[in-house]
Design a protein around this motif. Sequence first.
Motif, short mmCIF file in Angstrom:
data_model
loop_
_atom_site.label_atom_id
_atom_site.label_comp_id
_atom_site.label_asym_id
_atom_site.label_seq_id
_atom_site.Cartn_x
_atom_site.Cartn_y
_atom_site.Cartn_z
N GLU A 13 0.84 -1.22 0.00
CA GLU A 13 0.00 0.00 0.00
C GLU A 13 0.86 1.25 0.00
O GLU A 13 0.57 2.23 -0.69
CB GLU A 13 -0.91 0.01 1.23
N ALA A 14 1.96 1.20 0.78
CA ALA A 14 2.83 2.38 0.85
C ALA A 14 3.47 2.64 -0.51
O ALA A 14 3.65 3.79 -0.92
CB ALA A 14 3.90 2.16 1.91
N LEU A 15 3.79 1.57 -1.26
CA LEU A 15 4.46 1.73 -2.56
C LEU A 15 3.50 2.11 -3.68
O LEU A 15 3.81 2.95 -4.52
CB LEU A 15 5.13 0.40 -2.96
N MET A 16 2.36 1.43 -3.73
CA MET A 16 1.47 1.56 -4.90
C MET A 16 0.08 2.08 -4.56
O MET A 16 -0.79 2.13 -5.42
CB MET A 16 1.29 0.19 -5.57
N GLY A 17 -0.13 2.43 -3.30
CA GLY A 17 -1.48 2.79 -2.86
C GLY A 17 -1.94 4.13 -3.41
O GLY A 17 -1.19 5.10 -3.43
N ARG A 18 -3.18 4.17 -3.88
CA ARG A 18 -3.83 5.42 -4.32
C ARG A 18 -5.03 5.63 -3.41
O ARG A 18 -5.91 4.75 -3.35
CB ARG A 18 -4.35 5.31 -5.77
N PRO A 41 -4.77 9.39 -9.24
CA PRO A 41 -4.32 8.63 -10.42
C PRO A 41 -2.91 8.07 -10.24
O PRO A 41 -2.07 8.70 -9.62
CB PRO A 41 -4.36 9.66 -11.55
N PRO A 42 -2.66 6.88 -10.79
CA PRO A 42 -1.30 6.32 -10.78
C PRO A 42 -0.47 6.98 -11.88
O PRO A 42 -1.02 7.73 -12.70
CB PRO A 42 -1.54 4.84 -11.10
N PRO A 43 0.84 6.70 -11.97
CA PRO A 43 1.65 7.27 -13.06
C PRO A 43 1.02 6.93 -14.41
O PRO A 43 0.60 5.80 -14.62
CB PRO A 43 3.00 6.55 -12.91
N GLY A 44 0.90 7.92 -15.30
CA GLY A 44 0.30 7.67 -16.62
C GLY A 44 -1.21 7.83 -16.61
O GLY A 44 -1.85 7.79 -17.66
N PRO A 96 -21.26 5.23 -0.23
CA PRO A 96 -20.71 6.55 -0.57
C PRO A 96 -20.00 7.14 0.64
O PRO A 96 -20.53 7.10 1.75
CB PRO A 96 -21.96 7.36 -0.96
N GLY A 97 -18.79 7.61 0.42
CA GLY A 97 -18.00 8.19 1.52
C GLY A 97 -16.98 7.21 2.10
O GLY A 97 -16.06 7.64 2.80
N THR A 98 -17.11 5.89 1.82
CA THR A 98 -16.13 4.94 2.33
C THR A 98 -14.76 5.26 1.74
O THR A 98 -14.62 5.42 0.52
CB THR A 98 -16.49 3.48 1.94
N GLU A 99 -13.75 5.36 2.62
CA GLU A 99 -12.39 5.66 2.13
C GLU A 99 -11.59 4.37 2.11
O GLU A 99 -11.62 3.59 3.07
CB GLU A 99 -11.74 6.69 3.04
N ILE A 100 -10.90 4.14 1.00
CA ILE A 100 -10.12 2.91 0.84
C ILE A 100 -8.81 3.24 0.13
O ILE A 100 -8.60 4.38 -0.28
CB ILE A 100 -10.87 1.85 0.00
N THR A 101 -7.97 2.22 -0.02
CA THR A 101 -6.75 2.38 -0.82
C THR A 101 -6.81 1.39 -1.97
O THR A 101 -7.09 0.21 -1.77
CB THR A 101 -5.50 2.09 0.05
N LEU A 102 -6.59 1.89 -3.19
CA LEU A 102 -6.49 1.02 -4.37
C LEU A 102 -5.02 0.87 -4.71
O LEU A 102 -4.30 1.87 -4.80
CB LEU A 102 -7.21 1.66 -5.57
N LEU A 103 -4.57 -0.37 -4.91
CA LEU A 103 -3.19 -0.57 -5.37
C LEU A 103 -3.20 -0.58 -6.89
O LEU A 103 -3.94 -1.35 -7.50
CB LEU A 103 -2.63 -1.90 -4.89
N ALA A 104 -2.41 0.29 -7.49
CA ALA A 104 -2.36 0.34 -8.96
C ALA A 104 -1.02 0.90 -9.40
O ALA A 104 -0.52 1.86 -8.81
CB ALA A 104 -3.49 1.21 -9.52
N GLY A 105 -0.46 0.29 -10.44
CA GLY A 105 0.76 0.81 -11.05
C GLY A 105 0.40 1.45 -12.38
O GLY A 105 -0.76 1.74 -12.65
N LYS A 106 1.42 1.65 -13.21
CA LYS A 106 1.19 2.20 -14.55
C LYS A 106 0.43 1.15 -15.36
O LYS A 106 0.74 -0.04 -15.28
CB LYS A 106 2.55 2.50 -15.19
N HIS A 107 -0.54 1.59 -16.15
CA HIS A 107 -1.36 0.64 -16.92
C HIS A 107 -0.54 0.01 -18.04
O HIS A 107 0.17 0.70 -18.77
CB HIS A 107 -2.55 1.39 -17.52
N VAL A 108 -0.66 -1.31 -18.16
CA VAL A 108 -0.03 -2.00 -19.29
C VAL A 108 -1.18 -2.47 -20.18
O VAL A 108 -1.95 -3.36 -19.80
CB VAL A 108 0.80 -3.21 -18.81
N ALA A 109 -1.31 -1.85 -21.35
CA ALA A 109 -2.46 -2.17 -22.22
C ALA A 109 -2.29 -3.54 -22.84
O ALA A 109 -1.20 -3.90 -23.29
CB ALA A 109 -2.58 -1.10 -23.30
N ALA A 110 -3.39 -4.32 -22.86
CA ALA A 110 -3.35 -5.63 -23.51
C ALA A 110 -3.34 -5.41 -25.02
O ALA A 110 -3.98 -4.49 -25.52
CB ALA A 110 -4.58 -6.43 -23.12
#
Length: 236
Positions: A13-18, A41-44, A96-110
Amino acid sequence: MPTAPALVGRFAEALMGRRACVLATEQIAPDFLEVEFRAEPPPGGWQPGHEVQVRATRTEGRRYTVHGVVDAQRITILTVLHGDAPGTRWLRALRPGTEITLLAGKHVAARLPGTRLIFLGDGSALGTFNAHTAVGHGAVTTTTVIEAPPGSVAALSDRCPGYRILPALDDEPGATTQAWLDDALRNGDLADVDGALLLGHAQSIQQQRRALITGTTLDRRAITTRPYWATGKAGL
Ligand SMILES: Cc1cc2nc3c(=O)[nH]c(=O)nc-3n(C[C@H](O)[C@H](O)[C@H](O)COP(=O)(O)OP(=O)(O)OC[C@H]3O[C@@H](n4cnc5c(N)ncnc54)[C@H](O)[C@@H]3O)c2cc1C
């Protein structure tokens, strides 16, 4: 990282958390929940098809896919509520209003080979197929087949008029899709198809890939697969 010690989860979470906040939830069909987040937003930037991971519990991560990007900081995911499991419980608890952390890096398109495509999957793949349909990939035609819990077939058919929504059989994931595929191959309906994307239930994907390789001119390189869940396995 479906299951990991709590410390590893916090490190990820610390590395990739949004940081994200739920803006709205909508039950679009009895077994399907769409969730809109405001999310850093993550990088990109956020892209349709972006994979995200959530900590469903302190030690269990689950993956979902961004199916809509409303603006730079507003995204939606579309999920199937399949039973009493950590990811599904986590989804049902969002308000609505719930706060969370999403882990996401730069998108790699299929990269999808072909211009006359077939998409096969179950409810877990619906959001990803929506994302690919929005991106387009230069496809001339796309046949999309989704297997969904029977109680959701009518609502999904209304909402996704271009898709063929098939009712899943209890305890036999993939069976109705396989029957549809066998019929389509027998009737020569897929003679034109030059690329396939198979997502969702791991064991069904293997069967579908075998049927496509045997019944069409597609070779393995023209078939993109990604298991999203497997019978008897928690998380993937
Ligand atoms: C890259 C990636 C992207 C994904 N994107 C999405 C998405 O956008 N929307 C979405 O809904 N899902 C998506 N999934 C699938 C989702 O992560 C899995 O279904 C996950 O296992 C759900 O976690 P759970 O805690 O609810 O169930 P688990 O604890 O993982 O599983 C409990 C039991 O339920 C079964 N099970 C798991 N998933 C399903 C299912 N979908 N249908 C029926 N039975 C199931 C398992 O076999 C197991 O027996 C994605 C998966 C991956 C790998």
